[in-house]
Scaffold this motif. Sequence first.
Motif: not given
Length: 563
Positions: A276-279, A363-366
């Motif tokens: 998944g994108t978050r991962y 949403y870990p856009l960090f």
Amino acid sequence: MKKDCVGLLFSQVGYDTHKPKKIIIRGYKDWLSDSAHISIVNSSDICVYKGVVKYFGIFWNIHWWIFDFSDFNLPGVYKIQLFDKNKLLLEADGLEIGQNILFNKTARYVGPENLKRRAIFASVKPGWFDAGYLWQEVPSHAMMIAGLCDLYKFAGEFLSDDDKKQTLSFIKDGCVYLKICQDKAKEKGLKEGALIHDLARAPNSCSPYDSFMAALAWAKSADVFINIDKKVADEFAECASKSLDWIEKHAKPITDNNVLFNQGWDEKIPYPQQWGTRYLMLALWSEILLFDMNYRKRIDRIEFLTEEILKRQVKKEKSEFGLWGHFYAYDGYEITEKAWSHGMPSAGQNNCFGSDMGAVFSYPLFCFIEGIERLKDHRYADKWRQAILDFAINYFKPACLSSPFKILSRGVFGKEGLLWFAGVWHGTNTIYGQAAALAIEFYKLTGDSDFIDIAYSNLQWICGLNAGLTKDAMEMGCVIFNTDIEDDIAYPVSMIKGVGKREAGNWTNIRGSICNGFGTGRQFEYDVPPKKDFDTPDALHDEDWITHCGGFLMGIARLVVLD
């Protein structure tokens, strides 16, 4: 038809002197006229501020009015009164204004003081009894470590020497527990880099998703310790590298026991065998941190993960309800990532966790934020920056501003649109601290003050400026917490145990612990589908979990340094 409860809703912890200040009124159709106003009264019973309330509209099937008093900055403790047509309708005392009041009243209790008590009851030490029951899961430890790292790195100067020392100690303890989980997985015959999900409650279970979260916790901790204790930083960076290698070379996605409600998934479509994108974002975040610290020079991996993530970003021509810049959950599937999709599988399947189990990083856009800060000259720096701006401006901001409380929604659920509460396994308070942290980073990047308002609003939701606790919500959602509540009244409650004038209880009674929060239906049951018609905060879920504390620390640590 029964009228909705009425309530005078305000922060139970306090308002910082120069931050946005709002009181929100909950009611029913035509309850207030255009002449309704609020008076703020001091200890001498003198009105020191007065203004009209503005009708927001109906949202979550409830009518709301907003009173903005952001220009009132006089420190003190006040009484508030709601009048309409010369009649006093509601009043409450305990509204407090002060410098850095939100940080000063919360951070040490949500962080080190909370963990002191949780360490006592941990079955496997070092580590923490992490929820309302004797769990010691990798995802919860990873989120708490991330919050502690931000507390130390961003706001260390605001902590006492003892709290600062304790915060470092708990970062180390949490990472050592994760290392034990990693070592035990290898002992059980798994490839190096895997982790046991929970040594206390699921000692034979390995979720591949845990390695993404543990790698980030170790990488962030190495970043904290690198100038304090290089040997400790080296050890944590090595653990992170082992998990990142395992993810790349050996790990396979598991999706069999996902619950359709969590992501609004179509039952006719099988889950893809993809991360998944978050991962992917968590892995990229870790790689960038380790690259910057000269522990792991995998520029190829950084670029690969960047490309995989960027091709999943929603384009303007594919907008959902006018929103774009967010991300699809998987490549080739037009179901967008949710800020939260955590949930347990059905009973009897607790040793086989799908990708929803522990899906608590929102949403870990960090990963991109760290990229433009640490790798400024990288050829992808402009792409990272544009991806952040597209998400912040075209999805995050309008999604938050659409609600009266400006809190981040769980995501777009197909034709249902944005949803906040319907379909959750339990309340999602972890979202709001992370949303605050993201909003502050977006403010630093854009200078748009709306992001400060959004950040503060998301933190204040946990601190009492929320939908209000009603008798029905308590009886629907709470398992242990029980108190006397009048019929037809919604009371503002801090969801941090032992912090604030009025609080919602939790299971452990540990000061600083944060409960799951508002949802729909029963706690730990998929009894309400993710549908717009059911999207209302009609239940308070009272179990506490340290993931909510970790998310809160990420936000409050960034907020305090803005002054």
